[in-house]
Design a protein around this motif. Structure first.
Motif, PDB file in Angstrom:
ATOM      1  N   GLU A  63       0.817  -1.222   0.000  1.00 22.43           N
ATOM      2  CA  GLU A  63       0.000   0.000   0.000  1.00 22.43           C
ATOM      3  C   GLU A  63       0.850   1.270   0.000  1.00 22.43           C
ATOM      4  N   GLY A  64       2.177   1.125   0.058  1.00 24.43           N
ATOM      5  CA  GLY A  64       3.060   2.287   0.086  1.00 24.43           C
ATOM      6  C   GLY A  64       3.076   3.009   1.420  1.00 24.43           C
ATOM      7  N   LYS A  65       2.695   2.304   2.503  1.00 30.32           N
ATOM      8  CA  LYS A  65       2.597   2.933   3.823  1.00 30.32           C
ATOM      9  C   LYS A  65       3.756   2.599   4.753  1.00 30.32           C
ATOM     10  N   GLY A  66       4.584   1.630   4.384  1.00 29.12           N
ATOM     11  CA  GLY A  66       5.688   1.235   5.236  1.00 29.12           C
ATOM     12  C   GLY A  66       6.679   0.378   4.479  1.00 29.12           C
ATOM     13  N   GLU A  87       4.544   8.758   4.912  1.00 30.96           N
ATOM     14  CA  GLU A  87       3.496   9.737   4.634  1.00 30.96           C
ATOM     15  C   GLU A  87       3.784  10.340   3.257  1.00 30.96           C
ATOM     16  N   SER A  88       3.201   9.746   2.222  1.00 33.19           N
ATOM     17  CA  SER A  88       3.463  10.183   0.854  1.00 33.19           C
ATOM     18  C   SER A  88       3.091  11.641   0.633  1.00 33.19           C
ATOM     19  N   ASP A  89       1.935  12.064   1.133  1.00 34.09           N
ATOM     20  CA  ASP A  89       1.479  13.443   0.931  1.00 34.09           C
ATOM     21  C   ASP A  89       2.458  14.461   1.512  1.00 34.09           C
ATOM     22  N   ASN A  90       3.088  14.103   2.610  1.00 27.79           N
ATOM     23  CA  ASN A  90       4.028  15.008   3.269  1.00 27.79           C
ATOM     24  C   ASN A  90       5.482  14.673   2.961  1.00 27.79           C
ATOM     25  N   GLN A  91       5.696  13.676   2.112  1.00 29.15           N
ATOM     26  CA  GLN A  91       7.042  13.230   1.726  1.00 29.15           C
ATOM     27  C   GLN A  91       7.908  12.976   2.956  1.00 29.15           C
ATOM     28  N   SER A  92       7.331  12.241   3.904  1.00 26.53           N
ATOM     29  CA  SER A  92       7.980  12.016   5.193  1.00 26.53           C
ATOM     30  C   SER A  92       8.027  10.528   5.512  1.00 26.53           C
ATOM     31  N   GLY A  93       9.155  10.099   6.075  1.00 20.93           N
ATOM     32  CA  GLY A  93       9.306   8.715   6.503  1.00 20.93           C
ATOM     33  C   GLY A  93       9.706   8.643   7.962  1.00 20.93           C
ATOM     34  N   HIS A  94       9.003   7.823   8.732  1.00 22.12           N
ATOM     35  CA  HIS A  94       9.280   7.623  10.152  1.00 22.12           C
ATOM     36  C   HIS A  94      10.066   6.324  10.299  1.00 22.12           C
ATOM     37  N   ILE A  95      11.283   6.421  10.777  1.00 21.99           N
ATOM     38  CA  ILE A  95      12.219   5.304  10.814  1.00 21.99           C
ATOM     39  C   ILE A  95      12.191   4.610  12.170  1.00 21.99           C
ATOM     40  N   GLU A 118      18.692   7.005   1.812  1.00 19.76           N
ATOM     41  CA  GLU A 118      18.929   7.082   0.362  1.00 19.76           C
ATOM     42  C   GLU A 118      17.799   6.409  -0.395  1.00 19.76           C
ATOM     43  N   LEU A 119      17.377   5.251   0.068  1.00 23.36           N
ATOM     44  CA  LEU A 119      16.254   4.541  -0.548  1.00 23.36           C
ATOM     45  C   LEU A 119      14.993   5.386  -0.500  1.00 23.36           C
ATOM     46  N   GLY A 120      14.750   6.014   0.644  1.00 21.92           N
ATOM     47  CA  GLY A 120      13.564   6.867   0.785  1.00 21.92           C
ATOM     48  C   GLY A 120      13.573   8.032  -0.182  1.00 21.92           C
ATOM     49  N   LYS A 121      14.734   8.640  -0.382  1.00 20.09           N
ATOM     50  CA  LYS A 121      14.842   9.758  -1.335  1.00 20.09           C
ATOM     51  C   LYS A 121      14.645   9.266  -2.764  1.00 20.09           C
ATOM     52  N   GLU A 122      15.318   8.192  -3.125  1.00 16.98           N
ATOM     53  CA  GLU A 122      15.316   7.700  -4.507  1.00 16.98           C
ATOM     54  C   GLU A 122      13.979   7.104  -4.937  1.00 16.98           C
ATOM     55  N   HIS A 123      13.396   6.272  -4.085  1.00 17.11           N
ATOM     56  CA  HIS A 123      12.228   5.490  -4.504  1.00 17.11           C
ATOM     57  C   HIS A 123      10.889   5.985  -3.974  1.00 17.11           C
ATOM     58  N   TYR A 124      10.908   6.800  -2.923  1.00 18.19           N
ATOM     59  CA  TYR A 124       9.659   7.289  -2.356  1.00 18.19           C
ATOM     60  C   TYR A 124       9.550   8.811  -2.418  1.00 18.19           C
ATOM     61  N   SER A 125      10.578   9.466  -2.949  1.00 17.03           N
ATOM     62  CA  SER A 125      10.620  10.933  -3.035  1.00 17.03           C
ATOM     63  C   SER A 125      10.436  11.586  -1.669  1.00 17.03           C
ATOM     64  N   GLU A 130      12.171  11.101  10.130  1.00 14.96           N
ATOM     65  CA  GLU A 130      12.001  11.294  11.568  1.00 14.96           C
ATOM     66  C   GLU A 130      12.344  10.012  12.307  1.00 14.96           C
ATOM     67  N   ILE A 131      13.050  10.179  13.411  1.00  6.93           N
ATOM     68  CA  ILE A 131      13.357   9.076  14.320  1.00  6.93           C
ATOM     69  C   ILE A 131      12.996   9.540  15.722  1.00  6.93           C
ATOM     70  N   ARG A 132      12.269   8.701  16.441  1.00 11.15           N
ATOM     71  CA  ARG A 132      11.947   8.976  17.845  1.00 11.15           C
ATOM     72  C   ARG A 132      12.622   7.925  18.710  1.00 11.15           C
TER      73      ARG A 132
END
Length: 175
Positions: A63-66, A87-95, A118-125, A130-132
């Motif tokens: 689904e492109g969610k994780g 979060e595709s709409d916000n171009q954000s990935g929570h690691i 790098e993968l997140g930039k290249e393939h998911y834009s 973010e890391i908590r």
């Protein structure tokens, strides 16, 4: 199958059901070590629980969610790394990530998270990562700090791990 070589001894592969048995063994062997920081360990009682978790993560991936990656070091499963949320709409990935105790201190997680970015930039834009981490979890906090993330603040009493509430430091990286 999706696999990325991190260095001569390390690779990360998309988590698939075939990894469930070995990943469960790593989880079970490291239960005491991981229990201080991870609230879900009691729900993983047998290899089939890990297999069900992986199946759910594959659905989220579709689904492109994780993205749930399994870290291999010298051919053995050492831990996991991935996007707990994309979060595709916000171009954000929570690691999120964890390693078995024997694999700490080898630079595996720093290198794996760097590659994940790098993968997140290249393939998911993705442009924001973010890391908590629990304030007290210095080993986990060292990863974003080494990779140039900015400490964006602390969320108070945000996660209950068994009988203890933890504050989390929020780290962000904008590329």
């Amino acid at each position: 199958m999706f696999t990325r070589r991190i260095n001569e001894k390390t690779e990360v592969a998309l988590g698939v059901p075939q990894f469930a048995e070995e990943l469960y063994e790593l989880t079970d062997t490291n239960r005491t070590f991981l229990k201080k920081w991870l609230p879900w360990l009691d729900s993983i009682k047998e290899p089939n629980d890990t297999k069900k978790f992986i199946a759910g993560e594959l659905q989220r991936f579709a689904e492109g969610k994780g993205l749930f990656g399994v870290i291999f070091y010298e051919g053995r499963i050492a831990g996991v790394v991935g996007f707990n949320l994309i979060e595709s709409d916000n171009q954000s990935g929570h690691i999120g990530y964890w390693l078995g105790e024997a694999y700490n201190g080898k630079g595996l997680m720093t290198d794996s998270v760097k590659d994940l970015i790098e993968l997140g930039k290249e393939h998911y834009s993705l442009r924001r990562f973010e890391i908590r981490c629990a304030v007290e979890n210095s080993k986990s906090r060292a990863i974003p700090e080494r990779l140039g993330f900015v400490n964006e603040g602390t969320l108070r009493s945000v996660e209950k791990v068994y009988d203890k509430w933890y504050d989390h430091v929020v780290y962000g990286l904008v590329v």
